[in-house]
Design a protein around this motif. Structure first.
Motif, short mmCIF file in Angstrom:
data_model
loop_
_atom_site.label_atom_id
_atom_site.label_comp_id
_atom_site.label_asym_id
_atom_site.label_seq_id
_atom_site.Cartn_x
_atom_site.Cartn_y
_atom_site.Cartn_z
N PRO A 1 -5.28 29.56 -16.32
CA PRO A 1 -5.22 28.12 -16.57
C PRO A 1 -4.10 27.42 -15.82
O PRO A 1 -4.18 26.20 -15.60
CB PRO A 1 -5.01 28.04 -18.09
N SER B 1 -1.36 24.10 -18.69
CA SER B 1 -2.03 23.95 -17.41
C SER B 1 -1.59 22.65 -16.76
O SER B 1 -0.91 21.82 -17.38
CB SER B 1 -3.55 23.92 -17.60
N TYR C 1 -6.76 20.47 -15.13
CA TYR C 1 -7.50 21.63 -15.64
C TYR C 1 -8.18 21.26 -16.95
O TYR C 1 -7.60 20.55 -17.78
CB TYR C 1 -6.54 22.81 -15.86
N ASN D 1 -14.73 27.60 -18.00
CA ASN D 1 -13.56 28.18 -18.67
C ASN D 1 -13.87 28.64 -20.09
O ASN D 1 -12.95 28.83 -20.89
CB ASN D 1 -12.43 27.15 -18.68
#
Length: 291
Positions: A149, A217, A221, A228
């Protein structure tokens, strides 16, 4: 009688050395500082302290590094930033131990703030570095994994050439101590926490050195992105593992985790509280991304 001039090639070499300008020693590439806004806070000096039994902290105000005396050698956990390695070894010496007696160095995660000093520490002690399979990949390259991340950060650090890989639940035994590897993924997919028993006479306590569990992150992100999903699922596994650990004393990789002011925590249920904090922060992050 006049003195004869001395031929240049007869001048004593030590006289030449005295006259020559000093040549500065090359900077150690394994302890070259990583510049970050948090470095001064993370590496604020702290004297070594005994946690319980033969477990000590030899790190800093913001980054924990643990030391275990097993009677047959020492085990170190984590290595802080590269520039912190000499101070870690200095703290080991202050406790009366020899750095060359460090046999194993255990890694929580392949990030520069915890693994940056591992290469220098391994070189200077001859110790074996131990990590999870995914953690070892990052340590050997000194780079973040593609699914980390925090990939948006430039987090290169000195690579560790040789890393021994351990599985979840595997024991690292040295002397009178067995440290158990506990997979706690999420913050990175290869994050590993460590737990062991320390005793004072007949009184023993379970100690946990916990890897980071916070969802950190760069702003771009998205934990909620379909790509993810595996990272979010990994957080759930890591939180469940942390809740289940026997845990009388909690040492977090970041000493100031969740606003803590102590270098370790002895409150009942500290590991469960740590897991709950991770779960709450991830839920808040996911909710904010969906707004």
């Amino acid at each position: 009688m006049f003195a004869q001039p001395i031929a240049p090639w007869l001048i004593a070499p030590w006289l030449i050395a005295l006259a020559a300008p000093a040549i500065p020693q090359a900077a150690d590439p394994l302890t070259r500082p990583i510049v970050t806004d948090h470095a001064a806070e993370w590496l604020s000096p702290r004297p070594p302290v005994r946690v319980f039994g033969k477990t000590y902290l030899v790190g800093f105000g913001g980054l924990n590094v643990a030391l275990i005396d097993t009677g047959k050698g020492l085990i170190l956990i984590d290595g802080a930033l590269p520039q912190g390695a000499p101070a870690i070894l200095a703290n080991v010496r202050k406790l009366g131990f020899a750095p060359r007696d460090i046999k194993y160095i255990l890694s929580t995660e392949p990030h520069f703030d915890h693994a940056g000093g591992l290469a220098a520490l391994a070189r200077d002690t001859g110790a074996t570095v131990i990590a999870s399979a995914r953690g070892a990949e990052g340590l050997r390259t000194g780079r973040l994994a593609a699914d980390d991340p925090q990939i948006g950060y430039d987090s290169r650090f000195p690579a560790v050439r040789a890393v021994r890989v351990v599985r979840d639940g595997e024991r690292i035994t040295l002397g009178d101590t067995s440290v158990i590897a506990r997979a706690t993924p999420g913050h990175t997919m290869g994050s590993m926490s460590w737990n062991w028993r320390a005793c004072e006479g007949q009184r023993c306590k379970a100690i946990v050195f916990a890897a980071s569990l916070n969802p950190v992150s760069t702003d771009d992100y998205r934990f909620s992105a379909s790509a993810n999903t595996a990272v979010v699922a990994a957080f759930a596994r890591g939180q469940a593992a942390m809740r289940a650990l026997p845990c009388d004393i909690l040492i977090t990789a970041h000493a100031d985790q969740d606003g803590a002011t102590s270098r370790f925590l002895t409150a009942p249920g500290a590991c469960r509280t740590y897991a709950a904090s991770s779960q709450r922060k991830l839920a808040q992050r996911l909710a904010s991304e969906r707004r």
